[in-house]
Write a protein that holds these residues in place. Structure first.
Motif: not given
Length: 955
Positions: A197-200, A217-221, A337-347, A349-354
């Protein structure tokens, strides 16, 4: 000799004989004037097994070695294997995992002991398979990149380069494998197109005046973004350059910068810059002096997970980049933010997009195809990551390495590959040589408690040089060297360097490197740089670049495509069920396994029959056109298996007619027939062609010349021409002796000529033929290679023999075209012949009578009327065979009518197909062209039958 050719009955027996007698070794009797000829085998991985690329490459190398060995050169083919750091560690770790253990359970020392144990038990598969291919390296000199001598060479090079400032430790972006937990080279990264996907996203301007839309293409970064970049010529954003945006979720203000790297046509023309997690962004970050925020751990998880209080975060050095003004110290400072700490990169990604959706900062999401880099061993997605690594400063080494190719001290074959070499070398960057694994050459560097580094060949040397007592604790660097580091030293380390050995003096520089184009930079260039640096000379004079072995349709062989061929299966044969199981075992997707099974059953309904090593080697040689990829078709190997049969049967005929008979060895007179002189002259030309082809690395031309001479001239013509002399009772004893001597002389030379490509069958036959030809010696491989000067060139004999062959072929064509039985003698009339034609007819009456099966040969006078005849031309002379009484006219006309009817139907069908636009527009161009060619061939055949029908009707 056995009645039929059975390769399995001779191959392993001869290989054991060769190796046991030490015939692969350099010649101990090599004179002072002998040229040294050396090839270094590209060391296969110790974990590996023989694949088609190995088999092809090793066939070429072995052909060159056998050729030069026979030429009398002092020849060394240096064998050895590579320790294959990552691959080998994975093999042993999988074995441990099956026992419920990890390498950490054992500890480093015991784990390495397990690796050495595995190497002793199972690490020799590929060298055993190379023996099956007939490879003739000097196995007594076999080396391993982790053996003691090569390890000493590695340490010596590392220390010297470090002391000159050409090796350093630094923090840079690398390919990081989050499963293997190590940096990997570009060669170990396979990028393939995948759906994504290409996220805008909307990045608010800090002054509240609006936002920029950034595509990624990589929201997590985005947690590690340092800037947003636009193209300086993009009028849409020029007024924003120098302002800032507020990074969503994180809250940092980051600048809007201008850089030519940005493509205004991609996405929105605004690009997020994450220098610590993208190689292009890293370059942009360096140009603009941007901070580099590392947001991933070595497991590709978001940093920050800790059991310590947030106010007292502490991270290991491999978790977050420390001790640099450009790098943040912890997740809090970065603002993650603390809610992302320790998440796998793809987890993450999904959380950041949400989260961005909830903030109404997602502009749109588009389907997008992108190139995804995966580790070739772990298959995990590779993560660009900032880590501390050891590097070689390459630029000072590259300048001379470029020069030696420019001035011709090293020559690429084909020549165009030097352009690839130059392109890489002019863009060369420092080489990351450290790997975070245990199996390999451990980096010879030690650290004290303050982190100061000491480099030396051993801890004892470090302590002595720096006056460090044992009260100073030293700990060796945990990393090992990249496998390519030891491979770069291969041309001289294998010969005993840093000791000045006799082998080093004799065989360095080596003669030629035979390799694929894909490692010109990774291996070839580095060997050149290291050879020049430590030996003061190039490591090889020539680099022969061969193509890739592909399947019959030009597709790259891969397990996922189900088109892999195993060279050993082609040699030994394999039944269908075993082949299906072999190709589908280990495939995770049932659909893929089913597809490959169906494909295999259709392609090999009877499995693969055994072809033998010589047929496989000859196939490789015949396909080895310089630099081109090889489309391997089992139909070709079938044809060359038949070629082996042809050679075997020819040898049986020769032996039956020469063994225990006088072949000119008793001193009796030998009179050579026209055929004898002709075949010796043709042999001289073939020998010249083959020598020239091998010297020019045109193995395809060498193989074709050997094939054509053996099949078309020696077997199809000369053996037949020998029969009238040996069996008619009309030849003299001197003529019979001359023909027998020629039979064995030509066959013996032909075996030597073909030996480099087909070692087994030639050795087996040579042992029987050589004594008859007066040749002595224990093995063909130590006999001199044929030279054109060894045989008399006789253009007059070739010209006259061509006349004889044209005469015989002319009669045979008439016989075939008129459907006349081969056993029926034919009356032949000749017209318009010259005096020379009449002399040739008189001299060669025996050949013509026996091979053309003539009843009579009559000259027609100038005024004689010829009866209705089938005709053929031999030069200006007309050859006629009267048809009256030879054929059943009505039966032949009926036969022709049936054949013509079939051809007319074929023509109608093909014309209909080619006039159908649905076929010509949609079918592949090569298929349409093939159909047109076939139509032309059938139309031509019909025209010939029509002419034949008219001629018979006139009888």
């Amino acid at each position: 000799m056995d009645k039929s050719y059975e390769p399995h009955s001779i191959e392993q027996r001869w290989y054991q004989t060769w190796e046991q007698n030490g015939w692969f070794a350099p010649r101990s009797d090599a004179g002072a004037n002998s040229d040294a000829y050396c090839i270094m085998i590209p060391p296969p991985n110790v974990t590996g097994s023989l694949h088609m690329g190995h088999a092809f490459q090793d066939t070429i190398m072995d052909a060159l070695i056998r050729y030069h060995r026979m030429k009398g050169d002092n020849t060394l083919w240096q064998p050895g294997t590579d320790h294959a750091g990552i691959a080998t560690q994975m093999v042993v770790e999988r074995r441990l995992l099956a026992q419920g253990k990890t390498r950490h359970d054992l500890g480093r020392e015991d784990f390495l002991a397990e690796v050495w144990k595995w190497k002793a038990e199972s690490g020799g598969t590929i060298t055993r398979q190379l023996r099956r291919m007939g490879a003739s390296p000097d196995w007594s000199k076999e080396r391993f990149t982790m053996d003691e001598g090569l390890s000493d060479a590695v340490k010596e090079v590392f220390v010297r380069l470090y002391e000159e400032g050409l090796i350093y430790r630094g923090k840079r972006l690398v390919n990081w494998d989050p499963v293997l937990h190590t940096a990997v080279s570009d060669l170990e990264v396979i990028s393939e197109e995948e759906n994504g996907y290409l996220w805008h996203f909307r990045y608010p301007l800090s002054d509240g005046s609006g936002h920029l839309v950034v595509a990624t293409t990589r929201p997590e970064t985005m947690l590690g973004d340092s800037a947003v970049a636009v193209n300086p010529d993009d009028e849409r954003y020029q007024h924003l350059i120098g302002k800032t945006v507020t990074l969503p979720l994180v809250g940092r203000e980051i600048p809007i910068i201008a850089d030519d790297y940005v493509d205004p046509a991609f996405g929105t023309g605004c690009v997020k810059i994450t220098p610590a997690h993208d190689f292009n962004d890293y370059a942009v970050g360096q140009r603009h002096n941007l901070p580099m925020f590392n947001v991933f751990t070595k497991d590709a998880k978001i940093i920050g997970a800790t059991d310590r209080p947030v106010t007292n975060l502490a991270f290991r050095q491999d978790t977050i980049i420390l001790q640099s003004p450009l790098f943040c110290e912890d997740a809090v400072k970065i603002g993650i933010p603390e809610q992302y700490w320790g998440l796998d990169r793809y987890e993450a990604r999904d959380q950041i997009v949400r989260d961005l959706k909830e903030l109404e900062l997602v502009e749109k999401i588009e389907d997008h195809k992108l190139m995804v880099p995966r580790g070739d061993r772990s298959h995990s997605v590779i993560e660009p990551l900032l880590t501390d690594q050891w590097y070689v400063k390459v630029a000072p080494l590259a300048a001379e390495a470029i020069k030696v190719v420019e001035d011709g001290r090293i020559r690429f074959v084909p020549d165009n590959w030097k352009n690839t070499y130059f392109d890489w070398m002019h863009k060369i960057e420092d080489w990351c040589i450290s790997r975070q694994i245990w199996w390999g050459h451990r980096i010879p560097a030690w650290y004290d408690d303050q982190g100061k580094v000491y480099v030396g060949r051993s801890e004892a040397e470090v302590r002595e040089r720096h006056k460090l007592g044992f009260d100073v604790a030293l700990k060796q660097d945990e990393d090992v060297l990249d496998t390519w580091f030891s491979s770069a030293l291969w041309p001289f380390s294998t010969l005993g360097w840093p000791q000045q050995t006799e082998a080093l003096k004799t065989f360095y520089p080596t003669s030629v490197l035979v390799t694929g184009f894909d490692i010109i930079f990774f291996w070839v260039a580095r060997m050149i740089m290291m050879g020049l640096k430590f030996m003061g000379d190039v490591p090889f004079r020539e680099v022969y670049i061969h193509g890739l072995v592909r399947d019959a349709h030009g597709q790259k062989m891969s397990k996922s495509k189900g088109n892999v061929l195993d060279p050993i299966d082609l040699i030994d044969g394999i039944d269908l069920e075993t082949l299906v199981q072999k190709r589908t075992t280990g495939l995770m997707q049932p659909e893929m396994a089913a597809r490959i099974e169906k494909q295999t059953r259709a392609e090999f309904p009877d499995g693969i029959k055994p072809y033998g090593t010589d047929a496989l080697r000859f196939t490789f040689a015949a396909l080895a056109s310089t630099g081109r990829d090889i489309n391997f078709d089992t139909g070709r190997i079938e044809g060359y298996r038949n070629f082996c049969n042809k050679l075997w049967n020819a040898a049986r005929y020769v032996l039956m007619n020469t063994e225990e008979k006088d072949c000119g060895q008793t001193g009796g007179a030998c009179e050579l027939s026209l055929a004898d002189r002709w075949i010796l002259s043709r042999l001289a030309r073939t020998v010249s062609t083959v020598n020239e082809a091998i010297n020019g690395y045109r193995f395809d031309l060498a193989a074709q010349a050997i094939y054509d001479f053996t099949w078309n001239e020696y077997c199809d013509w000369y053996l037949e021409l020998s029969k009238p002399v040996l069996t008619s009772g009309e030849a003299t004893a001197a003529q019979e002796r001359g023909t027998r001597a020629t039979l064995v002389r030509v066959l013996e030379a032909l075996l030597r000529l073909a030996h480099p490509i087909m070692p087994y069958i030639t050795e087996e036959i040579w042992q029987r033929v050589a004594p008859l030809a007066g040749v002595t010696g224990p093995t063909i491989m130590r006999q001199p290679y044929p030279q054109a000067a060894d045989f008399a060139l006789d253009t007059a004999a070739e010209s006259e023999m061509q006349w004889v062959m044209d005469f015989i072929v002319g009669v045979r064509k008439i016989r075939s075209g008129m459907n006349i039985a081969p056993s029926k003698p034919l009356p032949v009339l000749l017209q318009n012949g010259s005096a020379e034609d009449k002399n040739r007819l008189e001299r060669n009456a025996l050949f013509l009578q026996r091979l053309a099966r003539t009843e009579s040969i009559t000259w027609l006078g100038a005024g004689d009327n010829a009866p209705e005849s089938a005709t053929s031309l031999v030069g200006e002379m007309q050859l006629l065979v009267p048809m009256a009484g030879l054929i059943d006219k009505e039966a032949e006309l009926a036969r022709l009518a049936r054949e013509m009817g079939k051809l007319e139907k074929d023509i109608e069908r093909m014309q209909g197909k080619l006039s159908n636009e649905a076929f010509t527009a949609k079918a592949p161009a090569e298929l349409v062209e093939k159909e047109r060619t076939r139509l032309a061939e059938v139309q031509s055949a019909l025209a010939q039958l029509t002419e034949q029908q008219a001629r018979i009707a006139r009888l």
